[in-house]
Design an enzyme around this catalytic site. Structure first.
Site, mmCIF file in Angstrom:
data_model
loop_
_atom_site.group_PDB
_atom_site.id
_atom_site.type_symbol
_atom_site.label_atom_id
_atom_site.label_comp_id
_atom_site.label_asym_id
_atom_site.label_seq_id
_atom_site.Cartn_x
_atom_site.Cartn_y
_atom_site.Cartn_z
ATOM 1 N N ASP A 51 0.717 -1.300 -0.208
ATOM 2 C CA ASP A 51 -0.104 -0.053 -0.037
ATOM 3 C C ASP A 51 0.795 1.386 0.078
ATOM 4 O O ASP A 51 1.689 1.510 0.715
ATOM 5 C CB ASP A 51 -0.917 0.137 1.289
ATOM 6 C CG ASP A 51 -1.379 -1.258 1.544
ATOM 7 O OD1 ASP A 51 -1.459 -2.099 0.924
ATOM 8 O OD2 ASP A 51 -2.392 -1.335 2.739
ATOM 9 N N GLU A 233 -10.553 -2.533 4.146
ATOM 10 C CA GLU A 233 -9.037 -1.940 4.693
ATOM 11 C C GLU A 233 -8.943 -0.561 3.944
ATOM 12 O O GLU A 233 -9.703 -0.218 2.986
ATOM 13 C CB GLU A 233 -7.869 -2.945 3.964
ATOM 14 C CG GLU A 233 -8.169 -4.278 4.344
ATOM 15 C CD GLU A 233 -7.240 -5.170 3.878
ATOM 16 O OE1 GLU A 233 -6.306 -5.628 4.940
ATOM 17 O OE2 GLU A 233 -6.584 -5.440 2.654
HETATM 18 C C1 FRU Z 1 -3.965 -3.687 2.651
HETATM 19 C C2 FRU Z 1 -3.219 -3.924 4.044
HETATM 20 C C3 FRU Z 1 -3.535 -3.251 5.088
HETATM 21 C C4 FRU Z 1 -2.719 -3.234 6.180
HETATM 22 C C5 FRU Z 1 -1.303 -3.576 5.064
HETATM 23 C C6 FRU Z 1 -0.300 -4.410 5.863
HETATM 24 O O1 FRU Z 1 -3.286 -4.013 1.712
HETATM 25 O O2 FRU Z 1 -3.688 -5.297 4.553
HETATM 26 O O3 FRU Z 1 -5.031 -3.293 5.614
HETATM 27 O O4 FRU Z 1 -2.457 -2.210 6.947
HETATM 28 O O5 FRU Z 1 -1.820 -3.724 4.003
HETATM 29 O O6 FRU Z 1 0.962 -4.553 5.057
#
Ligand code: FRU
Length: 515
Positions: A51, A233
């Site tokens: 992300d 998310e």
């Molecule tokens: C989304 C996610 C988020 C989390 C991060 C962990 O892709 O699962 O919810 O904070 O990636 O790397």
């Protein structure tokens, strides 16, 4: 965390495999010219990225942080990688901004400029940049506890170059949810407080604060709204004014994995009102709006504090269905190109459109303009444009009849982008695009509904060495997909499978590398 746990198991497995597999160590001169390395999309110098995080504009610089594991090319203990750009196109890699600590790994989150120093962590002459992220405590998770994700704060007093973690972290404790993460926050002038959103499994929770350090819960949103085929998310919330009108609406972005329109990860949004306490959706409970229908645009949110109140979005150009096993070694994953989000009214209903960031034009070279083309069967554009179309930028307007753009190489590998007028769907076909056998998910059909209804389809297509981003109808239907050909897809033909088709205008440019 339903989906993070299998992810942790997969990571442990892949990490074990990694001991025998040699991760290519790239020498600086070679870096960014490896096979499949995107040439004008942001990718990390090496190793794993997911992300985009903490995007904030400050003193002429766009900061981009990202989920990063610097020790491996698969997901693992998360850090915040960092890069800076002045134009959202050219990036300068920075040292890692945040390392895991005793509270946990550094998961996703946001950042703002605390202009009035409401946190007291800077001064009024030198207001701090404030980041709030999720600390994910794997030890607590192992112990079987539910409260292992908390929200923590870090601040920078040197324009984002270095970051200090707040001594009284966490600033927002977990009341007992296994998924309680990905803070995104902003100043709400109407209620004179900071508002923070979290993704909490199947809904969003909103919190308020005067000082960014103590947060009080305000409301919940979403249990009965939108798509619920996976865990929610990476949320976002911001106002947008309808193009050409004075009406302003609030847009909530909520990423979901899996459960996307073409499988796996995707980004949905809601249109509604926000009164400083609650988000009230105008979007019907049964309706799901997707920002991008393609399989490879996930966890995207917008820049805080961008000039002229623009809402500039960037996403991670991959999908949890196969992100850890795509055929790259030295690094894994890139971001989408930045896009400006707009709110448009069409036949009475509102939609968020994504418009490719205009700055991309600056990379254009060898531009060729064609007009009033009438295609019978096919047109070989490679003859017209005399350059490899591997990194290309195509804009134009075409009749709303069946058409297919086919990007190919001499091995017969290809990616198709087209429109089927009978089903009124756009599609991308990457089934024979090269290396595809790493995942059955990768070769599924990719389709997207046409939302606009007029007889002409304006289009923008951008291809890098390993991706295509397609913006139809001025960004009303958008698709992003990655691919891994064994030789560059440097040829382009346009097919008209159902009779003559007119292309009113077509501008084709080559895009230069940013590295
Ligand atoms: C989304 C996610 C988020 C989390 C991060 C962990 O892709 O699962 O919810 O904070 O990636 O790397």
């Amino acid at each position: 965390m339903k989906y993070i746990i299998p992810l942790l198991a997969l990571t442990a497995f892949l990490y074990a495999c990694k001991k025998t597999e040699t991760v290519a160590v790239v020498d600086k001169a070679q870096r960014f010219s490896e096979v499949h390395r995107p040439q004008f999309h942001f990718s990390p110098p090496q190793m794993w990225m997911n992300d985009p995080n903490g995007m904030v504009y400050h003193k002429g610089e766009y900061h981009l942080f990202y989920q990063h594991y610097p020790d491996s090319n698969v997901w693992g203990p998360m850090h915040w990688g960092h890069a800076i750009s002045k134009d959202l196109i050219h990036w300068e890699h920075q040292p890692i901004a945040l390392y895991p600590d005793s509270l946990g790994m550094i998961f996703s989150g946001g950042a703002v400029v605390d202009e009035k120093n409401s946190s007291g962590l800077g001064t009024s002459e030198n207001p701090p940049l404030i980041a709030i992220y999720t600390s994910h405590n794997a030890e607590m998770e192992k112990q079987g506890r539910n409260d292992y994700q908390t929200q923590c704060l870090a601040y920078s007093l040197d324009d984002g170059r270095t970051w200090t973690k707040y001594e009284n972290n966490p600033v927002l404790k977990n009341p007992g949810y296994r998924d309680f993460r990905d803070p995104k926050f902003f100043w709400h002038e109407g209620s004179r407080k900071w508002i923070l959103l979290l993704a909490v499994g199947d809904h969003a929770e909103l919190f308020g604060s005067k000082d960014l350090k103590s947060w009080k819960k305000l409301s919940d949103f979403g249990k009965e709204y939108g798509a619920h085929g996976g865990v929610w998310e990476c949320p976002d919330l911001f106002p947008l004014t309808v193009n050409g009108e004075s009406t302003t609406k609030w847009i909530m972005i909520m990423n979901i994995n899996p459960g996307g329109p073409n499988g796996g990860s995707a980004t949905q949004y809601f249109i509604g009102e926000f009164d400083g306490e609650k988000f009230i959706s105008d979007t019907d409970k049964s309706e799901t709006l997707w920002l991008d229908y393609g399989p490879d645009n996930y966890a995207g949110v917008t820049w805080s504090n961008a000039p002229d109140n623009k809402k500039i979005f960037i996403g991670w150009m991959s999908n949890w269905a196969y992100a850890n096993i795509v055929p790259t070694q030295a690094w894994r994953s890139a971001n989408t190109l930045p896009r400006e989000l707009k709110l448009v009214r069409l036949n009475g209903s509102l939609h968020v459109s994504s418009v490719l960031w205009d700055g991309v034009k600056r990379l254009s070279q060898n531009t060729k303009q064609l007009a009033n083309l009438s295609i019978q069967d096919s047109l070989d554009l490679s003859r017209e444009v005399v350059f490899p179309v591997t990194k290309s930028f195509l804009r134009g307007e075409i009749e709303a009849k069946d058409f297919i753009f086919v990007f190919s190489n001499s091995k017969g590998q290809h990616v198709k982008v087209g429109f089927d007028s009978k089903t009124n769907h756009f599609f991308i076909d990457r089934k024979r695009s090269g290396k595809t056998d790493f995942s059955a998910e990768f070769v599924k059909d990719i389709v997207a509904p046409r939302i606009a209804t007029i007889g002409k389809i304006p289009f923008t297509l951008v291809t890098d060495v390993a991706s295509v981003e397609v913006f139809f109808d001025d960004g009303l239907t958008v698709m992003t997909a990655i691919f891994f050909p064994e030789e560059d897809l440097s040829q382009l033909k346009i097919y008209s499978p159902a009779g003559v088709i007119n292309v009113d205008s077509l501008t084709v440019s080559q895009l230069s590398s940013i590295w």
